[in-house]
Every structure is written in structure tokens, then in C-alpha cells.
Design a protein around this motif. Structure first.
Motif, short mmCIF file in Angstrom:
data_model
loop_
_atom_site.label_atom_id
_atom_site.label_comp_id
_atom_site.label_asym_id
_atom_site.label_seq_id
_atom_site.Cartn_x
_atom_site.Cartn_y
_atom_site.Cartn_z
N HIS A 101 -3.82 6.11 -14.32
CA HIS A 101 -4.61 5.30 -13.38
C HIS A 101 -5.46 6.22 -12.52
CE1 HIS A 101 -2.10 1.30 -12.85
NE2 HIS A 101 -2.67 1.40 -14.05
N ASN A 150 -2.61 8.53 -7.08
CA ASN A 150 -1.38 8.49 -6.28
C ASN A 150 -0.78 9.89 -6.13
OD1 ASN A 150 -1.67 5.74 -6.16
ND2 ASN A 150 0.16 5.23 -7.35
N GLU A 171 -8.74 1.54 -11.23
CA GLU A 171 -7.94 0.57 -10.47
C GLU A 171 -8.67 0.22 -9.18
OE1 GLU A 171 -4.02 2.04 -9.44
OE2 GLU A 171 -3.15 0.15 -10.10
N GLU A 210 5.35 3.52 -13.05
CA GLU A 210 4.27 4.23 -12.36
C GLU A 210 4.75 4.95 -11.11
OE1 GLU A 210 1.01 1.72 -11.21
OE2 GLU A 210 -0.02 3.35 -10.17
N HIS A 227 -7.38 1.28 -3.12
CA HIS A 227 -8.01 0.72 -4.33
C HIS A 227 -9.27 -0.08 -3.94
CE1 HIS A 227 -3.88 0.65 -6.62
NE2 HIS A 227 -4.22 1.83 -6.17
N ASP A 249 -0.28 7.68 -12.26
CA ASP A 249 -1.42 7.36 -11.40
C ASP A 249 -1.87 8.66 -10.75
OD1 ASP A 249 -3.10 6.70 -9.21
OD2 ASP A 249 -2.44 4.62 -9.39
FE LIG Z 1 -1.93 2.69 -9.97
#
Ligand SMILES: [Fe+2]
Length: 291
Positions: free
Chosen positions: A206, A178, A255, A142, A228, A175
Motif C-alpha cells: 500500500h 505506514n 490508498e 497489514e 489517506h 503498507d
Molecule cells: Fe494501508
């Protein structure tokens, strides 16, 4: 036999300890569940409930403790414990982070970043090889949320991940939140980042909530912290739609690990992710039919 999600863009939720008894008792209509193996390794009661739940849901195992990026080698003892759980649960996917979180036997609370250079690539490739060989499965790596870049980096994160895939045959977990967080904090275009990823290597996405904070000091700007702890931000939903167009539908996790809400709230966010995917995939089908 491992169960797989019912649709390519099925949205899953995290099975956190706060909800495990409720999930075991009520069997909510979640498309799939993600677990952190570290929550179950030393908790026999939770583990028993998990093994029961896993017979009814596709499971994705996301390790937060394998620490692929540390210089002093993968923690073989921890990896062996994760393997034992993975063999028992037979998940449809196993993943971990492009980061390190242990050093000289100490477990740190944060997932810490690496410089993107040849030395890190060698280290990480060797560790990912070891993880994949030990587990006997493909490992999904990830992309992290970043707050600072390393001046010593000689490649971008996308170049680093692409090389890692080429070297090890591993897969990626994208992600999307992210990407937005890192793009904002480090000043790059998150859409170009998504466009640069090797789409065929991505096995899961994610989406997580974050908070925007003011930095201290004269002339300070803002920083996004990947907490998160909140619903998914509008900017992340927009980037997710772009990722679906560019990469295609993938199992997607909501998430949410802090200030954990009710199961109903998690399921509602997962429902929204599936509606976004249905809209984007519908657009594509309409374009194909018209073209
Ligand atoms: Fe993640």
C-alpha cells in the motif's frame, strides 16, 4: 474464476462509493481495484454495480471491520457476511489489519493498536486461523500506522508479524507509507524495518498520503498522521523504491480514503507507482546483464 493483475507490480486504486457509478459506466484502465466489503454489505445498489464491475477487473478485498486483534473473538456474523461477498466476487487477494476496531459489539472508527507480546500473538494467531479457515483463503495482515508504542511490548512489530506468518501461514500486506509514518513517530529506521520483513510472505503493498502536524506543548516535535487524504509523499516514494528492491514487485494500491480526488488523479498516482517499479526493475535487470 478470479482475475489477477496483469503484472507483478501493477498498481491498483480503491473503488470507493463516490466513483462506483463512474467506474461502472466508463470502465477506466485501472490495473485492479480494491474494495472495502463493509461498503457493500448493506448497500444492494452498490453491490449490484460491484458484481458487474468485478467481471472486468481483478479485485482485492480489504476488510476494515473483521477486527482480528480484539480479545473477545472474531465477529462471526460479520465474517460470514464478508465470506459471502468474497465467494461471490472471487478476489485475487483478501486482507485486513493488525489491529482491533470493535469491542463488546461496538464498532469504533479507528484501527487500534496491540502490544506486541506473547498474549497478543496467541490471540491474533487464533483469530487469523479462524478467518483463514472460514474464508478458505490465505489472509494478508497489514502493518498499522503507529503513534505510540506499548511499554509492555516484548518484540518489535517485524518480529511479531514474522511469528504470525510462521504460526498461521498467513501472508502480509506491507503498507509502505505506514512504515514511514510509524518509523517517524516512534523513532525507528523504516529502511531497516523493510529489510527485516519476510519478503516471500508479502502479497501486496500500500501507498497512502499523510500529513505532518506540529504537536502541542513545550519542546513538542512533529507527528505524522496517516490520513489517506493526499498525494503520496516523496519520502514514501523513496521507501517504496527500496521495498521493491528488497521485496520485489508486488501489486500496489494507491490508498486514498478521505478528501477523495477524481478518478483521473487516482489513476495518475497509480501510473507513477508503475513507473517507479519499472525503473527499479530496470535497474535490477541492467545490473544482472552487466554482472
Ligand atoms: Fe494501508
Amino acid at each position: 474464476m478470479s482475475r489477477t493483475p496483469h503484472a507483478l507490480a501493477a498498481a491498483g486504486i480503491g473503488l470507493r462509493l463516490q466513483h462506483i457509478a463512474e467506474v461502472a459506466a466508463t470502465r477506466p484502465r485501472a490495473a485492479w481495484l480494491e474494495i472495502h466489503p463493509e461498503n457493500f454489505l448493506a448497500n444492494p445498489h452498490a453491490r449490484e454495480l460491484l458484481e458487474d464491475i468485478a467481471s472486468d477487473y481483478p479485485i482485492s478485498v480489504h476488510s476494515v471491520g473483521v477486527s482480528n486483534g480484539r480479545a473477545d473473538g472474531v465477529d462471526c456474523g460479520h465474517l460470514a457476511r464478508v465470506k459471502e461477498l468474497v465467494d461471490r466476487i472471487d478476489p485475487f487477494l483478501v486482507s485486513g489489519h493488525l489491529a482491533w476496531s470493535t469491542h463488546e459489539g461496538e464498532y469504533l472508527n479507528d484501527l487500534l493498536p496491540l502490544p506486541y507480546d506473547r498474549e497478543s500473538l496467541e490471540t491474533l494467531a487464533a483469530h487469523v486461523d479462524e478467518v483463514q479457515q472460514t474464508l478458505g483463503r490465505l489472509y494478508h495482515v497489514e502493518n498499522p500506522s503507529n503513534y505510540l508504542g506499548f511499554t509492555g511490548s516484548t518484540m518489535t512489530e517485524v518480529e511479531f508479524l514474522t511469528e504470525l506468518v510462521a504460526r498461521t501461514g498467513c501472508r502480509l500486506l506491507c503498507d509502505v507509507s505506514n512504515v514511514h509514518v510509524s518509523g517517524f513517530n516512534l523513532g525507528y529506521d523504516p529502511y531497516a524495518y523493510i529489510d527485516g520483513l519476510p519478503a516471500e510472505a508479502i502479497g501486496e503493498m500500500h501507498l497512502g498520503g499523510f500529513v505532518v502536524e506540529d504537536e502541542d506543548g513545550p519542546g513538542a516535535g512533529q507527528v505524522i498522521i496517516d490520513t489517506h487524504s493526499r498525494p503520496i509523499d516523496a519520502a514514501a516514494w523513496d521507501l517504496y523504491a527500496h521495498a521493491l528492491r528488497r521485496i520485489g514487485p508486488r501489486p500496489t494500491l494507491i490508498e486514498w480514503d478521505n478528501e477523495i480526488p477524481t478518478l483521473a488523479t487516482l489513476m495518475a498516482e497509480a501510473g507513477r507507482a508503475e513507473r517507479v517499479a519499472a525503473e527499479v526493475l530496470g535497474e535490477g535487470q541492467r545490473r544482472a546483464a552487466a554482472g
